[in-house]
Write a protein that holds these residues in place. Sequence first.
Motif, PDB file in Angstrom:
ATOM      1  N   THR A 278      29.213  41.216  33.550  1.00  0.00           N
ATOM      2  CA  THR A 278      28.363  40.954  34.715  1.00  0.00           C
ATOM      3  C   THR A 278      27.050  40.356  34.220  1.00  0.00           C
ATOM      4  OG1 THR A 278      29.308  42.839  35.889  1.00  0.00           O
ATOM      5  CG2 THR A 278      27.233  41.977  36.717  1.00  0.00           C
ATOM      6  N   CYS A 279      26.571  39.308  34.903  1.00  0.00           N
ATOM      7  CA  CYS A 279      25.319  38.655  34.514  1.00  0.00           C
ATOM      8  C   CYS A 279      24.337  38.644  35.683  1.00  0.00           C
ATOM      9  CB  CYS A 279      25.586  37.211  34.085  1.00  0.00           C
ATOM     10  SG  CYS A 279      26.626  37.052  32.612  1.00  0.00           S
ATOM     11  N   ASP A 280      23.067  38.509  35.339  1.00  0.00           N
ATOM     12  CA  ASP A 280      22.052  38.322  36.385  1.00  0.00           C
ATOM     13  C   ASP A 280      21.847  36.830  36.629  1.00  0.00           C
ATOM     14  OD1 ASP A 280      20.530  37.366  34.293  1.00  0.00           O
ATOM     15  OD2 ASP A 280      19.208  39.138  34.190  1.00  0.00           O
ATOM     16  N   LYS A 281      20.892  36.485  37.470  1.00  0.00           N
ATOM     17  CA  LYS A 281      20.677  35.094  37.865  1.00  0.00           C
ATOM     18  C   LYS A 281      20.277  34.219  36.688  1.00  0.00           C
ATOM     19  CE  LYS A 281      19.271  36.246  42.593  1.00  0.00           C
ATOM     20  NZ  LYS A 281      18.171  36.146  43.601  1.00  0.00           N
ATOM     21  N   GLU A 282      19.613  34.823  35.700  1.00  0.00           N
ATOM     22  CA  GLU A 282      19.147  34.046  34.559  1.00  0.00           C
ATOM     23  C   GLU A 282      20.197  33.912  33.468  1.00  0.00           C
ATOM     24  OE1 GLU A 282      17.222  36.519  35.934  1.00  0.00           O
ATOM     25  OE2 GLU A 282      16.098  35.006  37.076  1.00  0.00           O
ATOM     26  N   GLY A 283      21.373  34.504  33.648  1.00  0.00           N
ATOM     27  CA  GLY A 283      22.415  34.405  32.635  1.00  0.00           C
ATOM     28  C   GLY A 283      22.386  35.517  31.612  1.00  0.00           C
ATOM     29  N   HIS A 284      21.568  36.550  31.831  1.00  0.00           N
ATOM     30  CA  HIS A 284      21.576  37.710  30.924  1.00  0.00           C
ATOM     31  C   HIS A 284      22.756  38.623  31.261  1.00  0.00           C
ATOM     32  CE1 HIS A 284      17.137  36.706  31.114  1.00  0.00           C
ATOM     33  NE2 HIS A 284      17.436  36.518  29.825  1.00  0.00           N
ATOM     34  N   VAL A 285      23.387  39.175  30.248  1.00  0.00           N
ATOM     35  CA  VAL A 285      24.468  40.147  30.447  1.00  0.00           C
ATOM     36  C   VAL A 285      23.843  41.480  30.871  1.00  0.00           C
ATOM     37  CG1 VAL A 285      26.344  41.430  29.378  1.00  0.00           C
ATOM     38  CG2 VAL A 285      26.010  39.013  28.820  1.00  0.00           C
ATOM     39  N   THR A 286      24.196  41.918  32.082  1.00  0.00           N
ATOM     40  CA  THR A 286      23.656  43.186  32.602  1.00  0.00           C
ATOM     41  C   THR A 286      24.720  44.267  32.703  1.00  0.00           C
ATOM     42  OG1 THR A 286      24.038  42.428  34.868  1.00  0.00           O
ATOM     43  CG2 THR A 286      21.865  41.998  33.897  1.00  0.00           C
ATOM     44  N   GLY A 287      25.987  43.874  32.660  1.00  0.00           N
ATOM     45  CA  GLY A 287      27.057  44.858  32.759  1.00  0.00           C
ATOM     46  C   GLY A 287      28.200  44.543  31.838  1.00  0.00           C
ATOM     47  N   LEU A 288      28.717  45.566  31.121  1.00  0.00           N
ATOM     48  CA  LEU A 288      29.862  45.402  30.226  1.00  0.00           C
ATOM     49  C   LEU A 288      30.837  46.548  30.493  1.00  0.00           C
ATOM     50  CD1 LEU A 288      31.413  44.183  27.860  1.00  0.00           C
ATOM     51  CD2 LEU A 288      29.919  45.446  26.298  1.00  0.00           C
ATOM     52  N   ASP A 289      32.056  46.204  30.946  1.00  0.00           N
ATOM     53  CA  ASP A 289      33.075  47.206  31.269  1.00  0.00           C
ATOM     54  C   ASP A 289      34.357  46.877  30.517  1.00  0.00           C
ATOM     55  OD1 ASP A 289      34.888  48.981  32.297  1.00  0.00           O
ATOM     56  OD2 ASP A 289      34.425  48.587  34.403  1.00  0.00           O
ATOM     57  N   LEU A 290      34.609  47.620  29.445  1.00  0.00           N
ATOM     58  CA  LEU A 290      35.831  47.481  28.654  1.00  0.00           C
ATOM     59  C   LEU A 290      36.663  48.759  28.717  1.00  0.00           C
ATOM     60  CD1 LEU A 290      34.492  45.627  25.481  1.00  0.00           C
ATOM     61  CD2 LEU A 290      35.707  44.659  27.442  1.00  0.00           C
ATOM     62  N   SER A 291      36.559  49.484  29.804  1.00  0.00           N
ATOM     63  CA  SER A 291      37.279  50.756  29.920  1.00  0.00           C
ATOM     64  C   SER A 291      38.788  50.532  29.926  1.00  0.00           C
ATOM     65  CB  SER A 291      36.854  51.478  31.200  1.00  0.00           C
ATOM     66  OG  SER A 291      37.101  50.700  32.350  1.00  0.00           O
ATOM     67  N   SER A 292      39.499  51.441  29.251  1.00  0.00           N
ATOM     68  CA  SER A 292      40.973  51.453  29.214  1.00  0.00           C
ATOM     69  C   SER A 292      41.549  50.130  28.714  1.00  0.00           C
ATOM     70  CB  SER A 292      41.533  51.770  30.608  1.00  0.00           C
ATOM     71  OG  SER A 292      41.046  53.003  31.091  1.00  0.00           O
ATOM     72  N   GLN A 293      40.949  49.583  27.659  1.00  0.00           N
ATOM     73  CA  GLN A 293      41.394  48.298  27.116  1.00  0.00           C
ATOM     74  C   GLN A 293      42.022  48.434  25.734  1.00  0.00           C
ATOM     75  OE1 GLN A 293      41.237  45.193  28.802  1.00  0.00           O
ATOM     76  NE2 GLN A 293      40.899  46.678  30.454  1.00  0.00           N
ATOM     77  N   ASN A 294      42.318  49.665  25.295  1.00  0.00           N
ATOM     78  CA  ASN A 294      42.935  49.885  23.981  1.00  0.00           C
ATOM     79  C   ASN A 294      42.130  49.242  22.865  1.00  0.00           C
ATOM     80  OD1 ASN A 294      45.206  51.345  24.951  1.00  0.00           O
ATOM     81  ND2 ASN A 294      46.160  49.424  25.579  1.00  0.00           N
ATOM     82  N   VAL A 295      40.820  49.498  22.895  1.00  0.00           N
ATOM     83  CA  VAL A 295      39.919  48.966  21.876  1.00  0.00           C
ATOM     84  C   VAL A 295      39.720  50.017  20.793  1.00  0.00           C
ATOM     85  CG1 VAL A 295      37.619  48.065  21.432  1.00  0.00           C
ATOM     86  CG2 VAL A 295      38.786  47.498  23.569  1.00  0.00           C
ATOM     87  N   TYR A 296      39.697  49.598  19.526  1.00  0.00           N
ATOM     88  CA  TYR A 296      39.535  50.491  18.379  1.00  0.00           C
ATOM     89  C   TYR A 296      38.377  49.993  17.510  1.00  0.00           C
ATOM     90  CZ  TYR A 296      44.354  51.366  19.818  1.00  0.00           C
ATOM     91  OH  TYR A 296      45.480  51.622  20.550  1.00  0.00           O
ATOM     92  N   GLY A 297      38.011  50.819  16.519  1.00  0.00           N
ATOM     93  CA  GLY A 297      36.964  50.422  15.589  1.00  0.00           C
ATOM     94  C   GLY A 297      35.772  51.346  15.658  1.00  0.00           C
ATOM     95  N   SER A 298      34.640  50.855  15.135  1.00  0.00           N
ATOM     96  CA  SER A 298      33.426  51.659  15.063  1.00  0.00           C
ATOM     97  C   SER A 298      32.263  50.903  15.692  1.00  0.00           C
ATOM     98  CB  SER A 298      33.085  51.979  13.605  1.00  0.00           C
ATOM     99  OG  SER A 298      34.127  52.711  12.989  1.00  0.00           O
ATOM    100  N   ILE A 299      31.352  51.653  16.256  1.00  0.00           N
ATOM    101  CA  ILE A 299      30.090  51.103  16.746  1.00  0.00           C
ATOM    102  C   ILE A 299      28.980  51.842  16.004  1.00  0.00           C
ATOM    103  CG2 ILE A 299      28.581  50.818  18.744  1.00  0.00           C
ATOM    104  CD1 ILE A 299      31.024  50.723  20.511  1.00  0.00           C
ATOM    105  N   ASN A 300      28.138  51.098  15.295  1.00  0.00           N
ATOM    106  CA  ASN A 300      27.060  51.718  14.534  1.00  0.00           C
ATOM    107  C   ASN A 300      25.745  50.998  14.793  1.00  0.00           C
ATOM    108  OD1 ASN A 300      27.177  49.381  12.853  1.00  0.00           O
ATOM    109  ND2 ASN A 300      28.899  50.327  11.741  1.00  0.00           N
ATOM    110  N   ASP A 301      24.711  51.374  14.038  1.00  0.00           N
ATOM    111  CA  ASP A 301      23.364  50.851  14.274  1.00  0.00           C
ATOM    112  C   ASP A 301      23.289  49.328  14.213  1.00  0.00           C
ATOM    113  OD1 ASP A 301      22.546  53.421  14.518  1.00  0.00           O
ATOM    114  OD2 ASP A 301      21.649  53.575  12.524  1.00  0.00           O
ATOM    115  N   SER A 302      24.150  48.722  13.432  1.00  0.00           N
ATOM    116  CA  SER A 302      24.065  47.273  13.223  1.00  0.00           C
ATOM    117  C   SER A 302      24.902  46.480  14.225  1.00  0.00           C
ATOM    118  CB  SER A 302      24.532  46.920  11.800  1.00  0.00           C
ATOM    119  OG  SER A 302      25.880  47.327  11.610  1.00  0.00           O
ATOM    120  N   SER A 303      25.525  47.150  15.169  1.00  0.00           N
ATOM    121  CA  SER A 303      26.393  46.452  16.117  1.00  0.00           C
ATOM    122  C   SER A 303      25.593  45.471  16.965  1.00  0.00           C
ATOM    123  CB  SER A 303      27.101  47.462  17.023  1.00  0.00           C
ATOM    124  OG  SER A 303      27.833  46.800  18.030  1.00  0.00           O
TER     125      SER A 303
END
Length: 1000
Positions: free
Chosen positions: A60-85
Amino acid sequence: MMISWIFLVIGLHAQPAYNQCLKDQQSLLLAFKNDLVYDPSSQIAKWNPSVDCCDWGGITCDKEGHVTGLDLSSQNVYGSINDSSSLFGLEFLQSLNLAYNDFDSLLGFSKLTQRLTYLNLSNAYSEGQLPVDFSLITSLVTLDLSLAARNVYMVYLDHLENLVQNLTELRHLYLDYINILAHNNWAGVISSSLPNLQVLSLTSCGLRGSLDSSLGNLKHLSVILLDGNNFSSGIPESLADLQNLTVLSLPGCDLTGLLPSKIFQVPTLKTIDLSGNEMLQGALPDSVGALELENLDLSGCGFSGPIPDSMQTLTSLRYLDLSANRFTGPIPSFQLSKNHLVWVNFYQNNLTGGIPSSHWEGFDTLEYLNLASNYLTGRFPESFLTLKSLRELHLSNNSFSGNINDPSNVSSYYKLNTMDLSSNKFEGPIPGFIFKLAALSTLKLSSNKFTGRVDLHMFGRLKELQALDLSYNNLTVSVDRSESASASLSQISTLKLASCYMQHFPDLNLDLSYNQLSGEIPNWIWEVGNGFLRSLNLSHNRFSSLQKPYTFPFLLDVLDLHSNHLDGEIPIPPRRVYILDYSSNNFRSSIPVDFGNVLTSTFFFSVSNNNLVGPIPQSICNASSLVVLDLSNNSLNGSLPSCLATKTLKVLNLRGNNFTGNVLDVFTESCGLQTLDLSTNHLQGPLPQSLVKCKDLTVLDLGHNMITDNFPCWLNNLSNLHVFVIRSNRFHGNITCLGLGSNSIQIIDIASNRFSGVLPPTLFTSFKGIIDETRSNLGYLYFKHPLNSAIYYQDSVSVVVKGTNRELEKILNIFTSVDFSNNGFQGSIPVTVGDLKLLKLVNLSHNALSGPVPVPIRKLTNLESLDLSVNKLSGSIPPQLSSLSFLSTLNLSYNELSGRIPRGSQFDTFSDSSFMGNQGLCGMPLNKSCNVNATGEFPRETDEDGSDLYVSIGIGFVVGFVMIVGPLVLLRRWRTWCSNHVDGLVSRIVKTKDERTGLR
């Protein structure tokens, strides 16, 4: 328990972008993608650099093109999220949903501190410590870190305060199934840190202690979900002050006390779930009818009283479950909710009266109706057959009666799949409409008064029918043995036809118990169902052998051959069998060496009451699923395999064999034993102290062995113990620490040992289970598997009455017994024995007890047997004992009692053997008359300080003074009469006393 409500706080949905996605936003998203592993069919796999990132799935983006919403629920995603992500470079992000994926780690989220209001990481991780840096995202309105039930306690949080202390804007908090370790004052932490909270969901978080009233300070709170915690307290009345409350869910929380009636005055309440709190009591107030309730679940609690008529005014009710309570009176009409009701359950209450057919007309949405196990009467309501959505109908264990009419408007399109009319008083033929219910899969008509002849193949018309029970009626069931008839019944997996006057085997899955079938069990029976035979019950017949060679069906789950005349070697069962019962036959072999290797799926195995010999094979250790193992009453020998103490067993019965060696001594903290019976063997050594780890132990019977030990004081910690038997061993020493079982103990048998010393004055006051007169729920001691009621074990025990063993095949929970006989106890019998008001059997015989027979025994109004024989008791027999109306056995023989034997009531039924060997006793039924003046001095009951005696003397003096001295003072005629007669009276009294003195 009602269907759980899932509260979804919806973030920002994908909206078409007003402007193109900014390049830096796209770069960040692609870098985030490259750090992860994902399913090729997922949204993230389809992110294409050639397409505007604001059009990507989940963005989801706002009028200026900034990403305001990210929904990846139930997408079988794996891996790690850390400080450098690169995820944390999306500084305009307001909504982030990564739920239902599988990340190895989730770190660095404190960098999203500027705009993020919605964060959902539920079921995105599965174990370890929960990071608390989420507390730095102070803009959060919704935080969901919950887990699924399968991962309960796999993630833990040290201190709740560290997570929520800065989240003052938070309105929705979900931490379900996270183990909150430091849970002291959790409610105070939430109420002080989250003043704007609206939804609180802490299901199964390991919370303990009382449910704090501070929750009532959260004035915006509308949803409380605290299922499955352990509060062990009442519900604070302050929750009734939450005027926005719509959902109150506290099932399975060990709640106690009275439910505040004000809870039912919160006008906004739509869902109340307090199910599974057995100690929570109260009544439904009339105010419940003024609510806009949609869901009410009070099942498995202690509520009582009538169901208020005001509930007839409820218009939006969808789910109603009042089962397993003590509600009384009639069932009101719920006609105003007929367009909404889906589930109605009144199972196991004390409801009475009939069911007017008009009350249940037009409930087109009703799917489940359970009125079983009440006291309902009258005829079968025909309106039940017009409920087009009804799937299950349960009316069993009531007193419905009469013929069931056969209406013509029953449609084969009705969805009814379960009909249970068992254990009522229905009469006449089986109604024909049953054969029109095309969706019917379970039909139970047993234990009624149905009559007539029925062809079994008629049920073949019901193509979905899998379970049929016609047992215990007056039906004659005939069998068409043609190939076509057998084929029509091939789908039935459970068939119960006990006592149906059958003469032939039907070719399908069978319950043919309690018939008169004899000879060999034919081999063709294993071919029933074309090899799909799942359950076979041939118990209580006269079979003598199995036709050889036999091959059990591979899919056979239940094999019950008990109570026949089968002999020879015990058959090797198929590996899938989970219930195996060979008990009460004549098998004479040893247990095959590898027998345990085929029991790997078996939960219940009994081969009791046979003639088996030899040891228990070590392969039994491979039967890793066993819950019940009963090898009792055989001639097995050798030592006990140590693995029996470390298994998942709930019931271990090895009674009546020839086992030697020590008692098992490797019980672990995970011990789940409820019944342990090793009685009547040749076991030696001390009683293993590791038994104290078996906290659920209900029956412990080690009687008739050669165990040598002091009294096991550590057993006082077994608070669930109902039956404790160590009769006929070599225990010794005193019993001053005896206080077994707290509120549960009902049978104590330590007879025929070498105990000595005095019986402590406080001995009997510790037996709360025999003192508590409020125990009213009649039942038996048994084990039933919580997930499969077919796995059932009935506890039993032997007690000694009149010197004879009496086997209690069922232990009624109100049967109570104390047997200390055949020891070396000295001193007097504690008067506190009179506190054991539920006691039915007392045996203190064959000791060295002295002093009087305690008068407080008269308080034992349930007493049926009293044996104080062969002691040194002295004094007279208290006449108050004659008031014990249930006393059928009395033995006071061979003591030093004296005086006249009391008469009246039960004492008139006892023979001279009850009193013989007491030289000082006289009167019936002994052939020794009493001196007319030697009546004996019966003991009296007084208060401990004797105050009642002084009061009696005082009252007697006053009354005597008024009656005698008063007339002397006031009337001349009385003074003259006394002058002429009193002197003579005194003279005679003195003369009589002198004569008695002379006789001595």
